[in-house]
Structures are given as structure tokens and as C-alpha cells.
Design a protein around this motif. Structure first.
Motif, mmCIF file in Angstrom:
data_model
loop_
_atom_site.group_PDB
_atom_site.id
_atom_site.type_symbol
_atom_site.label_atom_id
_atom_site.label_comp_id
_atom_site.label_asym_id
_atom_site.label_seq_id
_atom_site.Cartn_x
_atom_site.Cartn_y
_atom_site.Cartn_z
ATOM 1 N N GLU A 148 0.329 -0.679 -0.519
ATOM 2 C CA GLU A 148 0.036 -0.089 -0.032
ATOM 3 C C GLU A 148 1.362 1.228 0.115
ATOM 4 O O GLU A 148 1.804 1.512 1.282
ATOM 5 N N SER A 151 -0.855 7.119 -1.471
ATOM 6 C CA SER A 151 -3.123 7.275 -0.888
ATOM 7 C C SER A 151 -2.773 8.410 -0.013
ATOM 8 O O SER A 151 -2.902 8.857 0.140
ATOM 9 N N PRO A 152 -2.768 9.898 -1.325
ATOM 10 C CA PRO A 152 -3.394 10.685 -1.326
ATOM 11 C C PRO A 152 -4.548 11.136 -0.569
ATOM 12 O O PRO A 152 -5.592 10.061 -0.726
ATOM 13 N N ASN A 153 -4.850 12.211 -0.012
ATOM 14 C CA ASN A 153 -6.022 12.640 -0.339
ATOM 15 C C ASN A 153 -7.018 13.788 -0.906
ATOM 16 O O ASN A 153 -6.294 14.502 -1.730
ATOM 17 N N HIS A 162 3.153 11.992 0.273
ATOM 18 C CA HIS A 162 2.643 11.781 -0.723
ATOM 19 C C HIS A 162 3.928 11.048 -2.034
ATOM 20 O O HIS A 162 3.580 9.627 -2.052
ATOM 21 N N TYR A 188 -4.580 3.299 -1.518
ATOM 22 C CA TYR A 188 -6.043 3.803 0.080
ATOM 23 C C TYR A 188 -5.664 5.962 0.238
ATOM 24 O O TYR A 188 -5.775 6.114 1.301
ATOM 25 N N GLY A 190 -7.444 8.893 0.782
ATOM 26 C CA GLY A 190 -7.704 9.535 1.249
ATOM 27 C C GLY A 190 -9.339 9.678 1.228
ATOM 28 O O GLY A 190 -9.575 11.383 1.053
ATOM 29 N N GLU A 294 -10.197 5.322 2.474
ATOM 30 C CA GLU A 294 -11.515 5.190 3.523
ATOM 31 C C GLU A 294 -12.361 4.728 3.233
ATOM 32 O O GLU A 294 -12.893 4.556 4.077
ATOM 33 N N TYR A 347 -10.304 7.708 11.780
ATOM 34 C CA TYR A 347 -9.171 7.577 10.543
ATOM 35 C C TYR A 347 -8.154 5.552 11.618
ATOM 36 O O TYR A 347 -8.039 4.603 10.789
ATOM 37 N N ASP A 351 -8.800 1.461 9.559
ATOM 38 C CA ASP A 351 -7.245 1.528 9.082
ATOM 39 C C ASP A 351 -7.624 -0.367 9.729
ATOM 40 O O ASP A 351 -7.012 -0.944 8.800
ATOM 41 N N TYR A 369 3.391 -1.442 4.283
ATOM 42 C CA TYR A 369 2.513 -0.060 4.529
ATOM 43 C C TYR A 369 3.591 0.943 4.197
ATOM 44 O O TYR A 369 4.240 0.777 4.716
ATOM 45 N N ILE A 371 3.878 4.918 4.389
ATOM 46 C CA ILE A 371 3.934 5.137 5.567
ATOM 47 C C ILE A 371 4.891 6.551 6.084
ATOM 48 O O ILE A 371 6.360 5.879 6.603
ATOM 49 N N GLN A 375 3.366 8.761 10.586
ATOM 50 C CA GLN A 375 2.608 8.228 11.166
ATOM 51 C C GLN A 375 3.208 7.143 12.404
ATOM 52 O O GLN A 375 2.600 5.790 12.235
ATOM 53 N N HIS A 378 0.247 5.528 15.053
ATOM 54 C CA HIS A 378 -0.617 5.409 14.537
ATOM 55 C C HIS A 378 -0.659 4.148 13.598
ATOM 56 O O HIS A 378 -1.373 3.338 14.203
HETATM 57 N N1 LIG Z 1 -3.492 3.194 5.772
HETATM 58 C C1 LIG Z 1 -2.888 4.375 5.788
HETATM 59 N N2 LIG Z 1 -3.400 4.485 7.057
HETATM 60 N N3 LIG Z 1 -2.244 4.763 4.922
HETATM 61 C C2 LIG Z 1 -1.595 6.537 4.643
HETATM 62 C C3 LIG Z 1 -2.540 6.928 4.532
HETATM 63 C C4 LIG Z 1 -2.032 7.808 4.318
HETATM 64 C C5 LIG Z 1 -2.993 10.025 4.553
HETATM 65 N N4 LIG Z 1 -3.814 9.344 3.504
HETATM 66 C C6 LIG Z 1 -2.615 10.509 4.706
HETATM 67 O O1 LIG Z 1 -2.383 11.660 3.791
HETATM 68 O O2 LIG Z 1 -2.189 11.100 5.842
#
Ligand SMILES: NC(=[NH2+])NCCC[C@H](N)C(=O)O
Length: 607
Positions: A148, A151-153, A162, A188, A190, A294, A347, A351, A369, A371, A375, A378
């Protein structure tokens, strides 16, 4: 020296001391493995230590001055003996045979130097026949990994974190694939949460269909910024229900309740954004198998998770919110909220649910992952929660984290989108290229080359150091053709291509039958040894999960190629000698190509 074929079969007969590798699927030999076998067997005879203990203790070296493989004697755990003395004794007795040039003791180490002549006969043809496959092997049988990354938002900037996740994840996916894993590339997104209620309300107010279709990512961000401004201006002046915030909350509630009408517009935002992402990722040679997010976490998993929390006695309530006290398992993990007082998810819980869904669907053997290290907590929290829920597969989750990028911004502002960064790099690269008028005139599609070289600049800068280190985004240094940069690697590749182009008479099919014993110069020998290391570099990289393992190797390789240019000429030589040297350069080009592709770059033919 005996014939190569004989020697290979001789080597192959040695049983594998410890197959670090589940049978190489390729019929060709992995030279480093064969050497490991040979050394393990011979050293076992001399030392009396079982060969299965020796095999895994043989390490690759960081510099060629220390040989091709070495063994730290203390790793063999021989009681009562001085490792330094043993190293000297055993090195002296070691039979080099046809395979090794020399064996040296160095403190508590024994250093093994492969015979470059023998190596050349094996390695160069192997590279020339396997081509893009050289370096790959079936390290595992029937194993599946989900990676994974990125994973942008949606509706928010694609920031440096990212970008790093994209680059590192793309590399890991290629690496696992090369080493025999079935890889699922997963993004993944956001794409869920209160901000999507806000975005919908914002779109009613400021949205523009045309702009959405044309440039969804920027347009949605625009809308998002404007609606947030409204909220700021409103302050507490309006009662909640009539306020923008209240409307957004209500909208999101409808989304969470599955209201079709409310979901419609969100779905379009998501789909348009994904379409755009697909194009941008393609520029980086990345193609996802799954765009999850998500929003895609199933209701069933979420409910099941909450049930399991209770069943395992993990949770307690505090002012309507549900919490898990993770300090019971690990002091550092603190307490985590898993359900808000209004019943909406978080969040963290998403996950947990997402991991359950993925196991259900894919039965992965491993899930990685990628990341940002911000995080870390997290990730550690949801890993621990899954473990406490009793999922056996929780042990197969792995975090690959990384540090921050400082100072990444475009000329126009500080908000960064991936596309803008790539565009700007391309423009700058194009300017650099134009400075060399002669060369520039020979390039057929300069814009395309500028794009590819620019992307290499960004990527190599990112992959140069250890993941966990922060680094500063530096335009000048990154775009330079000198020093260890992306453009330098591209230049090295295009120059090797030009060596091939200039040898018009001696076509590639002749290379493989070259007389490799003509490659006698120390520079050639060193290059051959480096080429033989490549498969091991990949195996090392899959242990470290560090792109720099490959990047560092490629710079060593290109520096050595560059030293060869001074002494190993092709023009003006006898055909025999020219052929052998071309074969060597051709093999070097192939390995450089393979390494660059592995990192996610597109090597250029000319620049
Ligand atoms: N499984 C996960 N939590 N992956 C990371 C996701 C990152 C999240 N979308 C962010 O921009 O901060």
C-alpha cells in the motif's frame, strides 16, 4: 582452465548447503549462489564446521577491495579459538581452484575474491541472454504481498510525504515482483470523512462542472479552500444548523448512512480524481491494481471490529467515546479512540477494518504499508489492535516508513501537487539541456527526454539516502549532470547506448561469442565483478527495504564504466578485442537499465 560448461556443471553438482533460495526457477545459474556453495563446501572440509552454518554467514562486501564475499569467523561461534588465527590458517589452506583468484585473511574475516576470467565467461553471457530478467529469481513460491503506497487525500494537496511514499512503494513493488512475489499495488485514498460533506456543500456554492471535468484535483482543492474560508468568516455568528459547518456535518452523516443522493456527487469527485491520478502515476511508471480508500472499508468489518473489541475486553467508554488502552501491551502506544461519541468512525478504526477486508479478500502472506514516519504511532497502534483482536496474520504487517522532505515548493506557491512538481522539473531540465546546442539538436523528442530525465532527478534525490533521513529538496543539485544524480545515471545510460550505436559493424548477436579472456585490464575485471553482484544487490534490498541499496550500487557501476572508457577502447581495435569490450559494455548497459527500471525510471537512449 577447464571449459566453462564443465566448470558450471562441477559447481552445480555441489549440493546447496542451505537454500536461502527456493530453487531458482531460471535454468541459468546464479553465480554468487554457486560460489557460496563452493566456498561453504570447501571451508567445511577445512574447518570441520557444517556447511549449512557457513553458507548463511557468507556476506557480500561493501567495497571490492575486500573481495566478493567474506565471512566473519566469529559468526561460526567456535569456542576457545581465536578467530584471527583461524582466519589465517583457513585462508592459507583454502583451494582457489578455477573459481577463485585469491583468498585472504583480514583480521577475523576471510575474504574471497572470485576469478574474474571465470566470472566473465559466466556473467556476461548470462546478462546478454537473460536481458531484463537478469537479477530476478524466484526467492519464494506462491507468495502474495500487498503493498500500500502513495495514498493521497482527495481535495487536498499531494504533498512531499505522498511523493516519497509513491517513489519508495513503487520501487518495493517492482523489487518484490522481481524476486518472485505476486504483488498487489494498492492505493488507499483519503476519500472519506467530514471534509467530504464540506466539499459537497462547497461544490454547491462554488463548483463548476467544466472545471471539475478538466482538472478535478485542482478544482476540488480550490472549492475546499473557499468553503473553509467561509467557515472561518462565519465564526460562531450563525447557529450550528444554519452554518456551513453544520450543513457539512449533516451532509456527511447522510453519506455515512448510505444516502444515495448524497453519495452521488462524492462518487463523481472520487472517480474524476482517480482518472487524473492514473495519468500522473503513469509518468512515474506506476500502475495500481487497486484504488481502494477509506471510503471502501466495509460496514461489516467495522461492526465486526467493534464487536471483537468488546469480546476481547479491549475497550472502555469515556464520555460516550470508545477507547482502547494500549498501554497494557506497550507503554508507548497510549490510549486510542476507536469510536467517536456520535458513532462515526475514525482514521484508526478504518485502518483496522481495511486490514480485515484485505485479508478476507486476498489472503496475503505479507502486507507492507509505506507511510511517513510522522504516522509511526498510528501504524503501531492499529498493528497492535489487530494483534490483540487475535488475528494470526497481524504479524505479517510491516511498516516501511520514511523521513520528511524540506523545502519542496513550486515557484508559484507553497502548495504542491505532484503534477506541478513534475511539470516544473521538466521545464528546468529542458532549459539545462538547451545549453548544449549540438547535443540538443540530435534529440528527436527533447520534451519527452526532459520529462524523463527530470523525473529521474526527483526520484534519485529521494532514494539516495536512507529512508528515515529527512532531506532538503534542492533544484540545482538535483538537476546537475555531475555528481551522483538522476541526470548522471541517465547520461551514463545514453552514453553506453552511443557506444553500441557507434559499433555498427559488430552487432549484438556477436557479443555473446566473444573471447572474454581478452578482458584482462584491472578496470574490466572490477566491472565484471560488479556486474556479477547485481542479483545479490536485489536480495539485499529486499531485506533492507532501502532504495539506496540499489542506488548506491548503480553509482558504483556507472563510475566503474566511466573508468573503463579511459582504457577499454572499442574504436581502432581488432575485431576480437572490440567484440569482447562491446559485450562488456553491453552487459553493463543492461544491468544499469535493469536497475533503473527497478527504481521506476525510464532510461533514455539519447540526451
Ligand atoms: N493505511 C494508511 N493509513 N495509509 C496511509 C494513508 C495516508 C493518509 N491518506 C495521509 O495522507 O496522511
Amino acid at each position: 582452465m577447464a571449459s566453462t560448461a564443465n566448470m558450471i556443471s562441477q559447481l552445480k553438482k555441489l549440493s546447496i548447503a542451505e537454500p536461502a533460495v527456493a530453487k531458482d526457477s531460471h535454468p541459468d545459474v546464479n553465480i554468487v549462489d554457486l560460489m557460496r556453495n563452493y566456498i561453504s563446501q570447501e571451508l567445511s572440509k577445512i574447518s570441520g564446521v557444517d556447511s549449512s552454518l557457513i553458507f548463511p554467514a557468507l556476506e557480500w562486501t561493501n567495497t571490492m577491495e575486500r573481495g566478493d564475499l567474506l565471512i566473519p569467523i566469529p559468526r561460526l561461534r567456535i569456542k576457545g579459538a581465536n578467530p584471527k588465527d583461524l582466519a589465517v590458517q583457513w585462508a592459507e589452506k583454502f583451494p582457489c581452484g578455477d573459481f577463485l583468484e585469491k583468498v585472504e585473511a583480514n583480521g577475523p574475516f576471510i575474504q574471497f575474491f572470485f576469478n574474474p576470467q571465470f566470472l566473465a565467461k559466466l556473467v556476461i553471457p548470462d546478462i546478454l541472454t537473460r536481458k531484463e530478467d537478469y537479477g530476478s529469481c524466484k526467492l519464494v513460491e506462491n507468495k502474495k504481498v500487498i503493498i500500500e503506497f502513495s495514498s493521497p487525500n482527495i481535495a487536498k494537496p499531494f504533498h512531499a510525504g505522498h511523493l516519497r511514499s509513491t517513489i519508495i512503494g513503487g520501487f518495493l513493488a517492482n523489487l518484490y515482483e522481481k524476486l518472485g512475489w505476486e504483488v498487489i499495488r494498492m492505493n488507499y485514498l483519503g476519500d472519506w470523512g467530514k471534509q467530504f460533506g464540506l466539499l459537497a456543500v462547497g461544490f454547491e456554492r462554488y463548483g463548476n462542472e467544466e472545471a471539475l471535468v478538466k482538472d478535478p484535483i485542482h478544482h476540488l482543492f480550490d472549492v475546499y479552500v473557499r468553503i473553509n474560508k467561509d467557515i472561518e468568516e462565519e465564526g460562531d455568528s450563525i447557529p450550528l444548523e444554519q452554518s456551513t459547518n453544520g450543513k457539512a456535518r449533516e451532509y456527511f452523516k447522510r453519506m455515512e448512512d448510505g444516502d444515495e443522493e448524497a453519495l452521488k456527487i462524492w462518487k463523481r469527485f472520487r472517480e474524476f480524481s482517480i482518472e487524473k491520478y492514473i495519468d500522473t502515476y503513469a509518468r512515474l511508471n506506476i500502475k495500481y491494481d487497486v484504488y481502494s480508500g477509506e471510503s471502501q472499508v466495509s460496514k461489516e468489518s467495522m461492526l465486526k471490529a467493534i464487536d471483537l473489541f468488546k469480546e476481547k475486553g479491549l475497550t472502555h467508554e469515556d464520555r460516550g467515546a470508545v477507547l482502547i488502552d494500549l498501554t497494557k501491551f506497550n507503554k508507548k502506544l497510549g490510549k486510542a479512540i476507536v469510536q467517536k461519541s456520535d458513532g462515526t468512525t475514525l482514521y484508526l478504526t478504518r485502518d483496522v477494518g481495511a486490514a480485515m477486508d484485505r485479508y478476507e479478500k486476498y489472503h496475503f502472506d505479507k502486507m507492507i504499508y509505506v507511510i511517513a514516519s510522522q504516522q509511526d504511532l498510528h501504524a503501531a497502534q492499529f498493528f497492535e489492535i489487530l494483534k490483540q483482536m487475535g488475528f494470526e496474520w497481524a504479524k505479517d504487517l510491516q511498516l516501511v516508513n520514511f523521513g520528511m522532505v524540506q523545502g519542496m515548493s513550486t515557484r508559484k506557491g507553497t502548495v504542491v501537487f505532484l503534477d506541478n512538481i513534475l511539470e516544473e522539473t521538466k521545464e528546468k531540465m529542458h532549459e539545462v539541456m538547451k545549453k548544449n546546442e549540438n547535443k540538443y539538436a540530435q534529440i528527436e523528442h527533447p520534451e519527452e527526454v526532459a520529462d524523463l530525465v527530470g523525473i529521474s532527478a526527483v526520484m534519485i534525490q529521494d532514494m539516495q539516502g536512507k529512508r528515515i533521513n529527512n532531506y532538503e529538496f534542492k533544484w540545482e543539485r538535483m538537476l546537475s549532470f555531475e555528481g551522483d544524480t538522476g541526470p548522471y545515471l541517465q547520461y551514463a545510460h545514453s552514453r553506453l547506448r552511443s557506444v553500441e550505436r557507434n559499433a555498427s559493424g559488430i552487432t549484438q548477436d556477436k557479443w555473446i561469442n566473444a573471447d572474454f579472456s581478452l578482458l584482462k585490464e584491472p578496470a574490466a575485471k572490477l566491472l565484471i565483478r560488479l556486474l556479477g553482484q547485481y542479483p545479490d544487490v536485489l536480495r539485499n534490498a529486499i531485506k533492507t527495504h532501502e532504495p539506496t541499496t540499489v542506488v548506491t550500487y548503480l553509482f558504483k557501476l556507472t563510475h566503474q564504466v566511466s573508468s573503463c572508457y579511459d582504457v577499454l577502447w572499442v574504436a581502432g581495435q581488432t575485431e576480437e578485442l572490440a567484440t569482447a569490450r562491446l559485450a562488456l559494455y553491453g552487459a553493463a548497459r543492461q544491468v544499469l537499465y535493469n536497475g533503473m527500471r527497478l527504481l521506476g525510471l525510464t532510461p533514455v537512449e539519447r540526451m
